[in-house]
Motif scaffolding. Structure first.
Motif, mmCIF file in Angstrom:
data_model
loop_
_atom_site.group_PDB
_atom_site.id
_atom_site.type_symbol
_atom_site.label_atom_id
_atom_site.label_comp_id
_atom_site.label_asym_id
_atom_site.label_seq_id
_atom_site.Cartn_x
_atom_site.Cartn_y
_atom_site.Cartn_z
ATOM 1 N N LYS A 1 19.005 -18.229 16.136
ATOM 2 C CA LYS A 1 20.334 -17.898 16.642
ATOM 3 C C LYS A 1 20.574 -16.424 16.390
ATOM 4 O O LYS A 1 20.132 -15.885 15.380
ATOM 5 C CB LYS A 1 21.408 -18.700 15.900
ATOM 6 C CG LYS A 1 21.406 -20.177 16.196
ATOM 7 C CD LYS A 1 22.476 -20.888 15.396
ATOM 8 C CE LYS A 1 23.832 -20.608 15.972
ATOM 9 N NZ LYS A 1 24.885 -21.385 15.318
ATOM 10 N N LEU A 2 21.288 -15.804 17.288
ATOM 11 C CA LEU A 2 21.592 -14.389 17.137
ATOM 12 C C LEU A 2 22.561 -14.149 15.982
ATOM 13 O O LEU A 2 22.378 -13.272 15.169
ATOM 14 C CB LEU A 2 22.164 -13.826 18.440
ATOM 15 C CG LEU A 2 22.501 -12.349 18.421
ATOM 16 C CD1 LEU A 2 21.265 -11.519 18.113
ATOM 17 C CD2 LEU A 2 23.091 -11.935 19.756
ATOM 18 N N ASP A 3 23.593 -14.954 15.878
ATOM 19 C CA ASP A 3 24.596 -14.788 14.833
ATOM 20 C C ASP A 3 24.750 -16.127 14.122
ATOM 21 O O ASP A 3 25.460 -17.009 14.599
ATOM 22 C CB ASP A 3 25.921 -14.340 15.460
ATOM 23 C CG ASP A 3 26.979 -14.020 14.416
ATOM 24 O OD1 ASP A 3 26.631 -13.918 13.221
ATOM 25 O OD2 ASP A 3 28.148 -13.885 14.789
ATOM 26 N N MET A 4 24.069 -16.284 12.986
ATOM 27 C CA MET A 4 24.050 -17.569 12.288
ATOM 28 C C MET A 4 25.267 -17.687 11.368
ATOM 29 O O MET A 4 25.184 -17.461 10.169
ATOM 30 C CB MET A 4 22.755 -17.715 11.502
ATOM 31 C CG MET A 4 22.531 -19.125 11.012
ATOM 32 S SD MET A 4 20.959 -19.354 10.178
ATOM 33 C CE MET A 4 19.806 -19.074 11.485
ATOM 34 N N THR A 5 26.413 -18.010 11.948
ATOM 35 C CA THR A 5 27.649 -18.070 11.171
ATOM 36 C C THR A 5 27.626 -19.194 10.144
ATOM 37 O O THR A 5 28.294 -19.089 9.112
ATOM 38 C CB THR A 5 28.870 -18.252 12.101
ATOM 39 O OG1 THR A 5 28.684 -19.437 12.870
ATOM 40 C CG2 THR A 5 29.028 -17.052 13.023
ATOM 41 N N GLU A 6 26.882 -20.251 10.399
ATOM 42 C CA GLU A 6 26.820 -21.354 9.434
ATOM 43 C C GLU A 6 26.297 -20.864 8.079
ATOM 44 O O GLU A 6 26.798 -21.266 7.025
ATOM 45 C CB GLU A 6 25.921 -22.489 9.944
ATOM 46 C CG GLU A 6 26.408 -23.147 11.216
ATOM 47 C CD GLU A 6 25.935 -22.451 12.491
ATOM 48 O OE1 GLU A 6 26.190 -22.977 13.574
ATOM 49 O OE2 GLU A 6 25.309 -21.369 12.402
ATOM 50 N N TYR A 7 25.300 -20.001 8.114
ATOM 51 C CA TYR A 7 24.758 -19.445 6.868
ATOM 52 C C TYR A 7 25.824 -18.610 6.173
ATOM 53 O O TYR A 7 26.051 -18.744 4.967
ATOM 54 C CB TYR A 7 23.520 -18.603 7.157
ATOM 55 C CG TYR A 7 23.003 -17.880 5.938
ATOM 56 C CD1 TYR A 7 22.263 -18.557 4.971
ATOM 57 C CD2 TYR A 7 23.283 -16.536 5.737
ATOM 58 C CE1 TYR A 7 21.801 -17.906 3.848
ATOM 59 C CE2 TYR A 7 22.820 -15.877 4.609
ATOM 60 C CZ TYR A 7 22.083 -16.561 3.674
ATOM 61 O OH TYR A 7 21.636 -15.916 2.551
ATOM 62 N N ASN A 8 26.492 -17.746 6.922
ATOM 63 C CA ASN A 8 27.533 -16.901 6.337
ATOM 64 C C ASN A 8 28.647 -17.747 5.734
ATOM 65 O O ASN A 8 29.164 -17.429 4.655
ATOM 66 C CB ASN A 8 28.109 -15.951 7.386
ATOM 67 C CG ASN A 8 27.078 -14.963 7.887
ATOM 68 O OD1 ASN A 8 26.098 -14.684 7.216
ATOM 69 N ND2 ASN A 8 27.289 -14.444 9.083
ATOM 70 N N ASP A 9 29.036 -18.835 6.424
ATOM 71 C CA ASP A 9 30.092 -19.707 5.918
ATOM 72 C C ASP A 9 29.668 -20.373 4.613
ATOM 73 O O ASP A 9 30.454 -20.483 3.673
ATOM 74 C CB ASP A 9 30.455 -20.779 6.952
ATOM 75 C CG ASP A 9 31.083 -20.196 8.204
ATOM 76 O OD1 ASP A 9 31.551 -19.038 8.170
ATOM 77 O OD2 ASP A 9 31.090 -20.903 9.240
ATOM 78 N N LEU A 10 28.420 -20.832 4.551
ATOM 79 C CA LEU A 10 27.907 -21.492 3.352
ATOM 80 C C LEU A 10 27.893 -20.533 2.164
ATOM 81 O O LEU A 10 28.314 -20.874 1.060
ATOM 82 C CB LEU A 10 26.499 -22.046 3.619
ATOM 83 C CG LEU A 10 25.868 -22.834 2.488
ATOM 84 C CD1 LEU A 10 26.612 -24.135 2.275
ATOM 85 C CD2 LEU A 10 24.410 -23.116 2.811
ATOM 86 N N VAL A 11 27.420 -19.316 2.393
ATOM 87 C CA VAL A 11 27.385 -18.316 1.321
ATOM 88 C C VAL A 11 28.811 -17.974 0.888
ATOM 89 O O VAL A 11 29.096 -17.882 -0.313
ATOM 90 C CB VAL A 11 26.615 -17.054 1.767
ATOM 91 C CG1 VAL A 11 26.776 -15.926 0.765
ATOM 92 C CG2 VAL A 11 25.139 -17.386 1.964
ATOM 93 N N ALA A 12 29.707 -17.792 1.845
ATOM 94 C CA ALA A 12 31.098 -17.471 1.506
ATOM 95 C C ALA A 12 31.717 -18.573 0.647
ATOM 96 O O ALA A 12 32.400 -18.285 -0.345
ATOM 97 C CB ALA A 12 31.924 -17.255 2.775
ATOM 98 N N ASP A 13 31.467 -19.826 1.001
ATOM 99 C CA ASP A 13 32.010 -20.935 0.218
ATOM 100 C C ASP A 13 31.449 -20.938 -1.206
ATOM 101 O O ASP A 13 32.138 -21.312 -2.157
ATOM 102 C CB ASP A 13 31.733 -22.268 0.902
ATOM 103 C CG ASP A 13 32.559 -22.457 2.165
ATOM 104 O OD1 ASP A 13 33.562 -21.728 2.352
ATOM 105 O OD2 ASP A 13 32.187 -23.330 2.981
ATOM 106 N N ALA A 14 30.201 -20.516 -1.373
ATOM 107 C CA ALA A 14 29.594 -20.490 -2.702
ATOM 108 C C ALA A 14 30.306 -19.506 -3.623
ATOM 109 O O ALA A 14 30.361 -19.715 -4.839
ATOM 110 C CB ALA A 14 28.110 -20.144 -2.598
ATOM 111 N N TYR A 15 30.863 -18.434 -3.062
ATOM 112 C CA TYR A 15 31.591 -17.475 -3.893
ATOM 113 C C TYR A 15 32.824 -18.095 -4.547
ATOM 114 O O TYR A 15 33.352 -17.547 -5.507
ATOM 115 C CB TYR A 15 32.026 -16.256 -3.075
ATOM 116 C CG TYR A 15 30.902 -15.371 -2.636
ATOM 117 C CD1 TYR A 15 29.957 -14.897 -3.532
ATOM 118 C CD2 TYR A 15 30.786 -14.990 -1.299
ATOM 119 C CE1 TYR A 15 28.916 -14.073 -3.117
ATOM 120 C CE2 TYR A 15 29.759 -14.169 -0.880
ATOM 121 C CZ TYR A 15 28.833 -13.710 -1.791
ATOM 122 O OH TYR A 15 27.817 -12.899 -1.376
#
Length: 150
Positions: A67-81
């Motif tokens: 995927k060009l913009d993998m927002t699911e990964y960004n969302d998962l990392v953000a939630d981990a914070y």
């Protein structure tokens, strides 16, 4: 100028050839790539792109649909914070989001880019124009004559 998965794969191929030569590793030795998440994608891509160099690959938790913009990964990392179990908190997640938004805002103007150069010591000595958008990645050069499927 910009790092890419193509360049990372070329680096793996170059490393394999260099290490084999520099350390006297037998050409009959079998190389296996390993990785998890993004490095897992690279491990599997290395096997596909350079099957004569890499005998096998082991990939764990590697995304399999590009995927060009993998927002699911960004969302998962953000939630981990925000997870107390890893030292995070909702306030930490919010502060990081505000910081990302501020950096994004500064990228949109010449004076903002200049402030980023001044703020981050890793950028000192560079011109603010270095942070401007590029039309696309620079063309890749061959790796010592090595091409896909070599």
């Amino acid at each position: 100028r910009w790092l890419s998965s193509r360049q990372a794969l070329a680096d793996l191929a170059t490393f394999q050839r260099h290490a084999t030569s520099a350390f006297g590793i037998s050409a009959a030795s079998k190389w296996v790539t390993f990785g998890g998440s993004y490095p897992g994608m690279l491990a599997s891509f290395a096997r596909i792109k350079y099957p004569r160099l890499f005998f096998a690959s082991a990939s764990s938790s590697a995304p399999v649909q590009a995927k060009l913009d993998m927002t699911e990964y960004n969302d998962l990392v953000a939630d981990a914070y925000a997870l107390p179990s890893v030292g995070g908190s909702p306030a930490c997640k919010a502060a990081i989001a505000r910081g990302h938004a501020e950096v994004g805002r500064r990228f949109s103007s010449a004076s903002g880019r200049a402030s980023l150069v001044a703020l981050f010591s890793e950028l000192r000595g560079r011109q603010p124009s270095w942070l401007e958008s590029e039309p696309g990645p620079a063309p890749l050069s061959p790796v010592d004559g090595l091409t896909a499927h070599s």
